[in-house]
Design a protein around this motif. Sequence first.
Motif, PDB file in Angstrom:
ATOM      1  N   LYS A 193      15.534  95.310 148.647  1.00 47.37           N
ATOM      2  CA  LYS A 193      14.998  94.465 147.367  1.00 47.37           C
ATOM      3  C   LYS A 193      14.924  95.429 146.302  1.00 47.37           C
TER       4      LYS A 193
ATOM      5  N   GLN B 138      16.654  93.692 142.828  1.00 45.80           N
ATOM      6  CA  GLN B 138      16.008  93.418 141.529  1.00 45.80           C
ATOM      7  C   GLN B 138      16.644  94.170 140.320  1.00 45.80           C
TER       8      GLN B 138
ATOM      9  N   PRO C  20      17.212  91.233 137.644  1.00 43.03           N
ATOM     10  CA  PRO C  20      15.839  91.356 137.341  1.00 43.03           C
ATOM     11  C   PRO C  20      15.118  89.993 137.243  1.00 43.03           C
TER      12      PRO C  20
ATOM     13  N   LEU D 133      12.845  87.385 141.360  1.00 42.78           N
ATOM     14  CA  LEU D 133      11.624  86.875 141.819  1.00 42.78           C
ATOM     15  C   LEU D 133      11.239  85.767 141.348  1.00 42.78           C
TER      16      LEU D 133
ATOM     17  N   THR E 244       8.084  91.215 138.564  1.00 42.80           N
ATOM     18  CA  THR E 244       8.932  92.241 138.817  1.00 42.80           C
ATOM     19  C   THR E 244       8.674  93.584 138.175  1.00 42.80           C
TER      20      THR E 244
END
Length: 834
Positions: free
Chosen positions: A270, A274, A278, A281, A287
């Motif tokens: 995860k 991310q 970015p 989510l 984030t």
Amino acid sequence: MTNLCGDWNSELFAIEVDPDNNASIINVIFQHGQQLLWNKFLWVLSTCAIVHALYHFDLPLGGYFLSTHTYLAYIKSFYRTKFSHTKATIELCLKICNFKFTVCKSNYFIYSLSELLFFKGNIHIAPACRLTYDEPLFFYPDVLMLTDALKNQIRQIHQQLKSNLANYQPRPGQNKMVAEIANTLAGSYHTYDRTLLVEAGTGTGKSLAYLMAAIPFALKQKKTLVIATATVALQEQLVQKDLPFFLKHSGLKFEFCLVKGRQRYACIEKIKQQLLQPDLLPLFQSTAPAPLLQQLLNHWQQRLWLGDRDSLKEPVTDEHWYGIASDPAHCTKAHSAHHHCPFHLARAEIEGSTVLVVNHALLLADLDAGSQILPEPADCIYVIDEAHHLPDSGRDFFSAHAPMSFPAQWLEKLKKTTQQLAGILPQQGAMTEVLKLDELASDFLKQLKPVQHQIELNQHRWFTKESHYRFADAVLPETFASNADQLAELSGKALACVEKLQQFLSEAGTEHKVATKLVLPLQFELTAIEHRFEQQSELWRLYSVPQQKHVNQARWLSADNLNRDSKQRENLQSSAYASPLSVSFLLDDLLFSQAFATVLCSATLTTLNSFDYIKQELGLAQHPGLQTLKVDSPFDYRNKARLLLPKMQTDPSSDAFTDELIDKLPTYMDKVAGNLVLFASYWQMQKVTEALRAKGWSFLVQGEASRQSLLELHSMKVKAGEGSILCGTQSFSEGLDLPGALLTNLVITKLPFAVPSSPLEEALSEAITKRGGNPFLQMTVPATARKLVQACGRLLRQEQDYGRIVILDRRLVTKTYGKAMLKALPPFSQIIEE
């Protein structure tokens, strides 16, 4: 005999055998025995075993009697199966064996199953049959012995440990504890009920005691030692200090690990995803900043971080942690990218470990889930440390709460999520689940409308004085009660749908049929939906349980955003709660009656010098093999500590008592020493410290900084010779370790009586009153006595410690219950001013 099977404690089963049916009975045993064993219909097989034994030895077939609870307790302990539909199962057993079934209450000779099968002499069968035989019959338990070899091994380990302990002092209490634990585990007191309650005073060395007794036994019997604690501090002490020391100096070879819940671990994949994307989510999930994510990844790759929240050098907010935490939907071992995620690496350690350290909550969750993480209870020796917390831990775990407000945007978000799922999931059956979830969610919200409407109509009456409203005697309003079953069913079905969709989505991502950038946001959305329906399912399942003559739940509503201004109550948000009043049956059913052995220990297990209160709380009062042991502290309380009860002018219940505290407290504080002042309420603490600060006194007050920061500052000031006065409430009276000069003056301003202001405490008090009891004497006084012992336990932490305890509450000498509390304290040298 001990009643272990509910309402049948006074009944006996009479089994009359027809000689003509013996052949069919033997066929049942040999043709269906293995199938019955695997299906866990072991009551059937065991009854057949008795009949087979009678037939095999050509006994006169008259009939015999055995007590119900002894029979069931033996079968349950031997096969380690749960009690489930007991009466129906026994009736099935008798039906299969073609027995005539009657219930009687007669004065016949009564023999338990174990006696019938293993009695080495004459077997009495009513009315007067007997037979002598030499060998045990059919089944027999593995009766464990505490062999001389094992005793010698434990003695040798003890010698090795004490020779490597700095400033070792002989502790007879620790030796007694080791011996009693070993005897309990070996079945020396009872064949199958191996349960021990140990109260070990401060300085006994209880951690090393249970390690010395339990680890050699666990290795010999190929069992797993599960140590459950209530606090993180004790877990860290065990994993970082006690177990490494024991492993190094005991001469034993074993592995140990700390087992934590999945949410305590980060998912490295995860974090990587991310960093690459970015905006991965969903909008509701914040984030974590890229620099933080990169730092975590670097520390993981450089082995500077273990991948769990507890080993972080700098704390991460709940919101940011939630975005990287491991979850079963996304961080699955089926996906090769997650094989080396911290959670899966940590779980892999369990398989090779002899000792597992957990907290109470994880232990209860795993038992309730059917041992998905830890080994089966029959293969475990449990040591429940800080066991006085277990009843409250159980109530917390088995309670439920759910919001009664479903904002319109939530339903819109649900529909948007299901539409996205319908568009990307390739599996057959996915569309069916999507449509079903839409329909179930709509039906659930429609069913909930009357409940929401009733809350809205009654909010002015229910939330007039408090932000909560408790349903007296757990009697729900008719609207709640009439909809509970349907709401439980609909939310349960919706939850099952979400779980299936999570599985479909995970499989699609693993097989690369759906892009990762689509999978992860939807998994977060589904997890949020799943959590909402899980809450509802648990709540309405409890609300649907009818409350009989003796109420067994506390039920209440809470206004989450209460505004006293009646003009601003249109958007009131509320939640509903349910909590069991007692978890004794659940603890017994899941843990004590299933475990190979259980040792429960604490420095404060007795209440007013009796184990009766904790036995009832834990559900152990009727256990036939339960042993208790009270080990006094080795500390020289009489010469090392003085207990002073000054003369006071006002009663602690009076409003003037706070003013007297402000006046008298300076007399009993030492500006150049380590002081701890314990208050019964935040309000009184703030009032007193504020007034005394105006007079030039300096305090470190709970709540004005983090606990750790306060303790570090207190330690720094004392070591610098400045002196320090640390002030706190109930949470500072337990688990606070201030050895040596860090605490030489302890002041307890008031007995720590809990005001029954919480809905749960109110319901417990109400239930005791309904049964004709006195809640003050049966609930409040025992709880206060235990808290007082814990508070006084802050003073002496090591054998060389010394100091003074001042208690400014005269009820210890003016009230009957106070005198009992005073007597239950360690034998301090007492000075009572007249």
